[in-house]
Design an enzyme around this catalytic site. Structure first.
Site, mmCIF file in Angstrom:
data_model
loop_
_atom_site.group_PDB
_atom_site.id
_atom_site.type_symbol
_atom_site.label_atom_id
_atom_site.label_comp_id
_atom_site.label_asym_id
_atom_site.label_seq_id
_atom_site.Cartn_x
_atom_site.Cartn_y
_atom_site.Cartn_z
ATOM 1 C CE LYS A 128 16.978 59.574 -73.922
ATOM 2 N NZ LYS A 128 17.401 58.393 -72.890
ATOM 3 C CB SER A 166 19.529 55.980 -75.317
ATOM 4 O OG SER A 166 18.900 56.378 -74.065
ATOM 5 C CB SER A 202 20.384 56.516 -71.219
ATOM 6 O OG SER A 202 20.188 55.306 -71.859
#
Lengths: 502, 524
Positions: free
Chosen positions: B94, B169, B193
């Site tokens: 990420k 997210s 997330s």
């Protein structure tokens, strides 16, 4: 620089009662920084002692320096404080480029040490107790240098450079309770208090305690109130007063300035003030209200500091002798009289004399040099004696040269001037300035012969046993050698020559 | 089977554990595995209808690491023996986690082009395991969002339906794994997330116990809530990855001191017999999509049949959790994001007119560099921490946090593991909730309590909702430091469900490359 009107100190004291308060920041001398593994070193090239944590890079996290906590606890103990069993760090938030994260990690409502006191001895031996509100841990900011302006201040500068070497250096901030009742001795107390704090942290070994390097920095709060009134007046906070003499002068100046403001019927403005060493005045900084909103909240990246009672007691057991007791001991060790010792303390050269003795000088030689030679020079230069930069080794070397008869006292004083002027080592200066005592017997004998010939009556008296008359002949020789002869040797040679035994 | 699995198309569909076995057996090379994934990324990630899971593809370095692994393995001996089990298995990271040698943007313009001078601890651990890093995945800016639509670099699309969100997210990591663009990915979970994107993409996502995985190098949103965790297609893969990245780190003060439990063993020896599994009364029913409820009930039934005891627990304070979260998270975020000021790194924007003071440069930089959602949260947090409001907002929220923790304690007294749907709905359409922040925030209603309490949570695919055919996530929650329980129960539920489906859920996902090709055709 300053256009403030001031009252005479005496008049100010007649009308008003000063209340003081101090925030003293002590930089700890830990190997690494408060929250990062970067070295805590003074004076290196800008932005070299930094890592990603100090620069506030994305993703970094702080880790508390355990030695810094120990040092803080030691300071708290030495200031007779209670040590919190559990305390946290908070974030003090404000945008400023010397603070890489745009918040300072600091203790807010949970200081590691609180509710202490420090007994401060004034010059005449009076002891004044200063109550300590708290001693808390925080990190130092980077250093901004404002370029292009005339004053070195941000106003009028074209741009500013920032050095983050200092960012993250561990600090302990010691905050006093309001100090009442000092009266006209307030300036003296101010100096004595900061000197005492400096002495304590130095003695603990937790700080280099060099004010000229900013290891110990003082913010002095001053307010005045009419005699007999209980409510405090509005205070000013003079920032970064960084020598003992300056602390005294700054407090004195602010008292005089406040008195003039109050006399004029105007209110004192609550603000920070900048101290100017050159003019010995302060100028207005930024308006400061108690409503400054730093949006403090507990630092979520750090776990609470837990100081177990066992740990605190272990640290207490390691504390060195307190300075007051140390003074008692040193006085006995050195064999100084009460007056001699108080003069040494008041001149602020106790540490220096101790270091000089440690370097190999006798107690009386060390005192003679510091009190007789260096303190006077410091006064003339208007600095603290320690700031002149005289090394203990230099004094030892000079005194050895005198003992060995290589130079005399008068010359040694000249050599010291040379050392302070940066001309080199004592040895080099003796060489360069041609100061060596004339000890070549041949040259001396010539001068002696001349002196005896010039004063035959005196020579006769000496031969006749009136040895005390020898001074006139010695004086003649010294004059002839322009003071470079070793008077003791001259005396010996004269007696030898005249066949007299002393 | 084996033949087919060593074709590029076969390789990308293998789990990390299967890839690791094939690499060890010498049936395939790390370079082949890595190249297969890079080819897949090239095929499906870019273009107007691409998944857009990756913000940066790190092909050269990934192949170099893979080649090293192959060379070590070929040479044999002690070094080959010492290779980590997952050596040569590629992974996506990420883009909130910093990496040397690749940009790190946090999905924000304010960090566009920034390269970190240091590696996050988890990245160091991936490197130590010699896992090739395929690239950096898309996310909502600074991880603020539940749809990845708040990325400054365009939204990620859900591989199940390109018009839908992949969650957020960490939509990029979830979509990359769901679209077979990586077998493994790292995510971060502050309020869900990792788990919510897992739910809506049919993948597995784990938020470990707070402190189980070092946060050093994860760009902080809310320090007391953030946690890095695995994003995978199987429960075992999550355990394998958690084992690589977890464990104490002296650079993170909040990292737990004790060594990790054997999570891989837990995933391999799953068993629910006699285990008490608690349904959280407040985390299902009203407000949850019917298809989500159906799949949830189906999972409960399977667990019951496998010998688990299903109990109901009540966590009355969970109703305040979302409100408390939206005070604590923005408060910490407003402080954590203060460092992005244009002074030391990243974007610097000069004011168009007027004096060039530091305050005005900082202001112009932050105005241009941050997106709306980030600004919204900074303003919210700044307000909540302001003098005079602190007690009412931040202070009260911390009290709620304590109450949520107590609810968990009470619930774990009655149940060994708790269970709920991961998200109230399946993936919604891109743009559907973009203008309604409150509706967007409600996506995390079931995941937030775990972050507030620091307990671990795992989301795994629970099947497809009847009404829209989209994946539904099942969330398991365990007490702090009991992450192993999640893997033990998760592995059982996964195998029961897969037995029912006749294979992994993702086998039912539409053929992405074909769908994209068809769309391209139609567009012409």
């Amino acid at each position: 620089m300053s256009t403030d009107t001031i009252l005479s100190f005496e008049e100010a004291m007649e009308k008003y009662d000063p209340v003081l308060g101090f925030e003293v920041h002590v930089e700890l001398n830990t190997k690494t920084k408060m929250f990062s593994s970067a070295p805590n070193v003074f004076g290196d090239e800008p932005n070299t002692n930094v890592n990603e944590v100090d620069l506030g890079m994305p993703g970094v996290l702080p880790v508390v320096n355990k030695t810094a906590i120990e040092s803080s606890i030691k300071i708290g103990l030495a200031l007779n404080c209670k040590i919190a069993e559990y305390c946290r760090f908070s974030r003090k938030q404000y945008f400023y480029p010397d603070t890489p994260k745009n918040f300072q990690t600091s203790q807010y409502d949970e200081p590691i040490a609180y509710d202490g006191y420090l007994d401060v001895e004034l010059e005449d031996g009076t002891v004044f107790r200063v109550e300590i509100e708290r001693a808390h841990m925080e990190e130092d900011a980077g250093k901004l240098t404002h370029m292009g302006g005339a004053t070195g201040r941000i106003q009028g500068a074209d741009f500013s450079l920032v050095d983050y070497n200092r960012a993250g250096v561990p600090l302990v901030e010691i905050v006093t309770k309001p100090i009442e009742g000092a009266g006209s001795r307030a300036p003296e107390l101010a100096k004595a208090y900061v000197a005492a704090v400096r002495e304590i942290v130095k003695n603990l070994g937790v700080s280099d305690a060099k004010m000229e390097r900013g290891n110990v920095r003082c913010d002095a709060n001053v307010s005045l109130r009419p005699h007999g009134r209980e409510r405090f007046g509005i205070r000013s906070e003079t920032k970064n007063v960084n020598s003992l003499r300056a602390v005294e002068h700054a407090v004195r100046y602010e008292i005089q300035r406040h008195a003039a403001v109050l006399d004029s019927g105007e209110p004192v403005i609550q603000e920070t003030r900048h101290w100017h060493e050159d003019t010995r005045t302060t100028t207005s900084g930024r308006a400061k209200s108690d409503a400054d909103d730093y949006r403090y909240f507990p630092e979520p990246d750090l776990v609470p500091v837990v100081a177990s009672r066992e740990w605190v007691e272990e640290l207490r057991a390691t504390l060195p002798e307190p300075p007051a007791e140390r003074r008692k001991r040193l006085k006995a060790d050195w064999g100084y009289s009460d007056l001699e010792f108080r003069d040494v303390v008041n001149a602020g050269v106790l540490d220096e004399i101790e270091e000089t003795i440690a370097a190999g000088a006798t107690a009386s030689v060390a005192r003679k040099w510091w009190m007789g030679e260096i303190v006077g020079r410091a006064k003339a230069a208007d600095v603290d004696p320690g700031q002149l930069g005289v090394q203990p080794a230099t004094i030892v070397e000079l005194s050895k040269m005198v003992e060995a008869g290589k130079i005399n006292n008068k010359m040694a004083s000249q050599v010291l001037d040379g050392v302070l002027a940066g001309e080199g080592t004592p040895e080099e200066i003796v060489e360069k300035r041609g100061l060596a005592v004339v000890s070549d017997d041949g040259a001396l004998l010539e001068a002696i012969d001349a002196a005896l010939a010039a004063q035959p009556d005196v020579a006769e008296k000496i031969r006749g046993g009136k040895v005390q008359a020898i001074g006139a002949i010695v004086g003649g020789v010294m004059k002839a050698t322009r003071g470079q002869a070793d008077a003791g040797r001259v005396r010996e040679l004269i007696l030898e020559k005249l066949g007299v035994t002393a | 089977m084996s033949e087919q699995n060593t074709t590029a198309e076969g390789l990308i569909r293998l789990s990390a554990a299967d890839l690791a076995e094939k690499l060890r057996a010498g049936e395939v090379t790390a370079v082949e595995v890595t190249q297969a994934h890079l080819d897949r990324i090239a095929a499906v990630d870019g273009g107007e209808r691409g998944v857009n899971a990756y913000l940066h593809v790190n092909a050269e370095e990934a192949l170099a690491v893979a080649a090293e692994v192959d060379a070590i393995r070929a040479a044999g001996g002690a070094e080959a023996e010492a290779l980590h089990y997952l050596a040569g298995v590629p992974i996506a990271v990420k883009d909130l986690i910093v990496t040397v040698g690749q940009p790190t943007t946090a999905g924000s313009k304010i960090l566009e082009g920034w390269h970190s001078p240091y590696d996050a601890t988890v990245v160091e651990r991936l490197r130590a395991a010699r896992m090739p890093i395929l690239g950096k995945t898309n996310l909502d800016e600074f991880a603020m969002g539940s749809s990845t639509e708040h990325s400054a670099y365009g939204p990620t699309r859900n591989p199940w339906d390109l018009d839908r969100i992949p969650g957020g997210s960490g939509g990029g990591s979830a979509a990359a794994v769901a679209a077979f663009e990586a077998p493994l990915a790292l995510g971060t979970d502050t309020g869900g997330s990792i788990r919510q994107p897992g739910a809506v993409t049919g993948t597995v996502g784990v938020k470990p116990t707070y402190g189980s995985v070092s946060r050093y190098g994860a760009i902080a949103m809310a320090s007391s809530l953030d946690q890095i965790g695995p994003v995978t297609r199987t429960v075992l893969d999550s355990a394998l990855l958690h084992q690589v990245i977890g464990g104490h780190d002296p650079r993170d003060s909040t990292s737990l001191p004790e060594p990790l439990a054997d999570l891989v063993a837990a995933a391999k020896t799953g068993n629910v017999e006699g285990l008490r599994i608690g349904i959280i009364k407040e985390l299902h029913g009203e407000g949850y999509q019917a298809g989500v409820e159906n799949r949830f009930n189906e999972s409960l039934q399977l667990l019951k049949e496998a010998g688990a005891e299903i109990v109901e627990v009540s966590c009355p304070n969970f109703q305040y959790a979302l409100g408390a979260y939206y005070l604590i998270m923005p408060s910490e975020a407003s402080s954590n994001l203060a460092k992005f000021d244009g002074v030391r790194y990243g974007l610097r924007v000069l004011p168009e007119e007027g004096p060039m003071t530091i305050e005005r440069v900082m202001g112009a930089t932050r105005a241009a560099g941050f997106g709306d959602e980030v600004k919204r949260r900074i303003i919210l947090g700044t307000y909540a921490l302001s003098a005079g409001y602190y007690d009412a907002y931040y202070g009260s929220a911390q009290k709620v946090r304590t109450l949520v923790q107590r609810d968990f304690e009470a619930a774990f007294a009655k149940a060994d593991v708790l269970i709920s749907p991961t998200a109230p709905t399946t993936a919604f359409r891109l743009g559907e909730k973009l203008d309604d922040p409150l509706a967007m925030y409600l996506n995390d209603v079931a995941t937030i309590p775990a972050n507030l309490a620091g307990v671990p949570g795992l989301s795994l695919p629970g099947g497809l909702a009847d009404e829209d055919g989209l994946p539904v996530g099942i969330q398991l929650l365990a007490p702090a430091r009991e992450d192993a329980r999640l893997y033990r129960v998760g592995a059982v539920l996964e195998s029961l469900l897969e037995a029912k489906w006749g294979g992994p859920l993702l086998a039912q996902a539409p053929d992405l490359a074909a769908a994209q090709a068809l769309e391209a055709q139609e567009a012409k």
